[in-house]
Design an enzyme around this catalytic site. Structure first.
Site, short mmCIF file in Angstrom:
data_model
loop_
_atom_site.label_atom_id
_atom_site.label_comp_id
_atom_site.label_asym_id
_atom_site.label_seq_id
_atom_site.Cartn_x
_atom_site.Cartn_y
_atom_site.Cartn_z
N GLU A 188 -2.39 -1.81 -2.44
CA GLU A 188 -3.13 -1.82 -1.32
C GLU A 188 -2.82 -0.60 -0.31
O GLU A 188 -3.64 -0.31 0.81
CB GLU A 188 -2.97 -3.32 -0.39
N ASP A 233 -14.58 -5.18 21.64
CA ASP A 233 -14.65 -6.56 21.01
C ASP A 233 -15.66 -7.40 21.79
O ASP A 233 -16.62 -8.14 21.37
CB ASP A 233 -13.24 -7.16 20.72
N CYS A 255 4.24 -7.81 -5.87
CA CYS A 255 5.59 -7.43 -5.65
C CYS A 255 6.34 -9.14 -5.64
O CYS A 255 6.45 -9.56 -6.72
CB CYS A 255 5.67 -7.06 -4.38
N TYR A 256 6.48 -9.56 -4.62
CA TYR A 256 7.21 -10.89 -4.45
C TYR A 256 6.41 -11.86 -5.22
O TYR A 256 6.63 -12.69 -6.04
CB TYR A 256 7.23 -11.45 -3.07
N HIS A 310 2.48 -1.68 -4.86
CA HIS A 310 1.53 -2.22 -3.69
C HIS A 310 0.35 -1.46 -4.06
O HIS A 310 0.16 -0.13 -3.51
CB HIS A 310 2.29 -1.80 -2.30
N GLY A 338 6.68 -9.92 -0.26
CA GLY A 338 7.16 -10.64 0.92
C GLY A 338 8.69 -10.26 0.94
O GLY A 338 9.09 -9.70 0.14
N LYS A 355 -10.64 -5.02 12.90
CA LYS A 355 -11.06 -4.20 14.11
C LYS A 355 -12.30 -3.14 13.44
O LYS A 355 -13.15 -3.00 14.27
CB LYS A 355 -9.98 -3.23 14.59
#
Ligand code: XMP
Length: 512
Positions: A172, A228, A83-84, A170, A56, A368
């Site tokens: 991710e 969708d 991180c944060y 990170h 964050g 998605k």
């Protein structure tokens, strides 16, 4: 929904929060994102098997920085702070943080000491993505540093006894070479979870859930032809069969053969679709209109009117289906408890006068790419599932200036050639959106021995993650040449083709 295993991703406002959740699901573990302010009771009720704090923008020591109830660390649930998240964990458990002597942004070489379960099976030194100006300075009691970079002595920390872990990098982000392994180590090794979140089981559960909810009720869905709404339609059809009616408003602003393709795909799967051929209604209202915003407004309003006219014929409806997907839910800041009805993406508003009891959003937990997987699982053709985004106002915003049937026909043919050649060149998955725009500019040309005075067509192709920013795509010249020469040869009234080399910002993806 599979209740046995789930991870809670607590969102501290980091730019990668959705990515964290996606990666967890890619590991075959179901997870949900909730805001950092989620009360402890709600966390307990969610019963996560693991908790991940995202990064964050805040600094733990500043006033108003997001905080959590430290009792969360006593739930006995493993926690990974990113991180944060790592800094917060340290701060709340008795350690401290400071401004980093050297800020690290970008790739950094991380070396671990081979002792932590978080790095099991990972080579001693590898590249991870860093983006921080603050770092853990004094470790909280019970913690030890298990990885470092040249500038950061606390690139990863752990308290294995309490199953609390923190990383400054990170995992991710794809640039983190072994990022997925770190996440897997946390999920499988530390939380004891298994790779079992599968689209096939999700699909079955979602179908059953919808069936139970709808009971004997009547269900209505506005089909746009996009991914969708198509996936939602097939899912609901599997759940309630003939109780579902889809209304497909053909506003005459679709791409070449698109309306027929949608009808065919739905027909094969047995979904009942009422196609409303409203081309004339739309074209009449758009006649002579050149202002982009006015075009959009007219189309949005007219769409709702047509939809209402048709749905009225069906009598009372119990449920209206919306194709809302997970990023919409998260970005609207509700993290799952939304009662706000999201405006219909493709048409810009919900019908006011359609009476219904409840909204059903069968895709609201999916990203998605998961919606696409589900589409394949449910038997939709690849061509529909991998369809590129298409704006609700359709070709109306790709014909610059006033819209006529003739101009739409020219654009449809040119656009089809462009799409065909991009696909032939194998670029259709790497370019996120590509289309033709009919400008209202005419210029002089020469064809055979004669002079021409015809339209200039623009080609637009972009590469992007989220469509908020986009780079123009470096399509090879030979592909562009083929497209250009085919278009001027095969499509009447185009004598010049230009390629749009503007990124977003400052341009937008669509021209209007
Ligand atoms: P812009 O032009 O805003 O486009 O850079 C970003 C993305 O949004 C799509 N787009 C729309 N989609 N209704 C939609 O459903 C709309 O009115 C609309 N306008 C733009 C555009 O195609 C691109 O993918």
């Amino acid at each position: 929904m599979n209740k046995q295993s789930r991870v809670l991703v607590l969102d501290f406002g980091g730019q990668y929060n959705l990515l964290v959740a996606r990666r967890v699901r890619e590991c075959g573990v179901y997870c949900e994102i909730k805001p950092w302010s989620t009360p402890l009771e709600a966390v307990r009720a969610f019963a996560p098997d693991g908790i991940i704090f995202t990064g964050g923008p805040a600094t733990v020591s500043e006033e108003g920085a997001p905080m959590i109830d430290p009792a969360m660390f006593a739930l006995g649930v493993p926690v990974l702070g990113i991180c944060y998240g790592q800094q917060l964990m340290t701060h709340l458990l008795g350690g401290s943080c400071r401004m980093a002597c050297t800020r690290e942004y970008g790739k950094a070489e991380v070396t671990h000491d081979g002792q932590s379960a978080l790095f099991a099976g990972i080579e001693p030194t590898s590249v991870f993505w860093m983006s921080h100006g603050v770092e853990v300075d004094r470790l909280a009691p019970g913690f030890r540093a298990c990885a470092v970079t040249a500038d950061c002595p606390t690139a990863a920390i752990e308290n294995p006894e309490k199953k609390l872990y923190g990383v400054q990098f990170h995992p991710e982000v794809l640039h983190s070479v072994h990022g997925m392994e770190v996440l897997k180590n946390f999920l499988y090794g530390i939380c004891g979870l298994k790779n079992e979140w599968k689209m096939s089981s999700y699909s079955q559960e979602a179908i059953e859930e919808c069936r139970a909810k709808v009971g004997g009720g009547k269900v209505l869905l506005a089909l746009s032809g996009g991914v969708d709404s198509s996936v939602a339609a097939v899912l609901l059809h599997r759940a309630v069969g003939e109780q579902l009616t889809c209304i497909f408003v053909d506003h005459g602003l679709l791409r070449k053969d698109e309306g027929d393709q949608v009808m065919e795909a739905m027909g094969v799967l047995g979904v009942r679709v009422i196609r409303v051929n409203a081309q004339k209604r739309f074209l009449d209202r758009l006649a002579g209109v050149t202002d982009p915003e006015t075009k959009r407004k007219i189309i949005g309003e007219e769409f709702i009117r047509v939809f209402e006219d048709e749905s009225r014929k069906l009598g009372r409806v119990d449920f209206l289906v919306q194709g809302t997907i997970y990023p919409d839910v998260v970005e609207s800041g509700v993290g799952g408890e939304s009662v706000v009805i999201k405006s219909h993406h493709n048409v810009g508003g919900l019908p006011d006068h359609v009476q219904f009891r409840e909204i059903i959003e069968p895709l609201r937990r999916l990203f998605k790419d998961e919606v696409r997987q589900l589409g394949i699982e449910l038997g939709l053709p690849e061509s529909l599932v991998w369809r590129q985004p298409f704006p609700g106002p359709g070709l109306a915003v790709r014909v610059i200036g006033d819209i006529t049937e003739e101009k739409l026909a020219i654009l449809r043919d040119a656009d089809a050639i462009f799409r065909e050649e991009v696909a032939n060149a194998g670029l259709d998955r790497s370019i996120n959106q590509y289309f033709a725009v009919l400008t209202d500019l005419r210029s002089v040309g020469v064809m055979g021995d004669g002079r021409t005075y015809d339209y200039t067509l623009a080609l637009r192709a972009v590469e992007t993650q989220d469509f908020m920013t986009a780079n123009w795509s470096r399509i090879p010249y030979d592909v562009l040449e083929r497209v250009s020469s085919r278009i001027v040869n095969e499509v009447k009234h185009i004598n010049r083709v230009v390629y749009d080399i503007t990124s977003k910002p400052p341009a937008t993806v669509e021209w209007e």
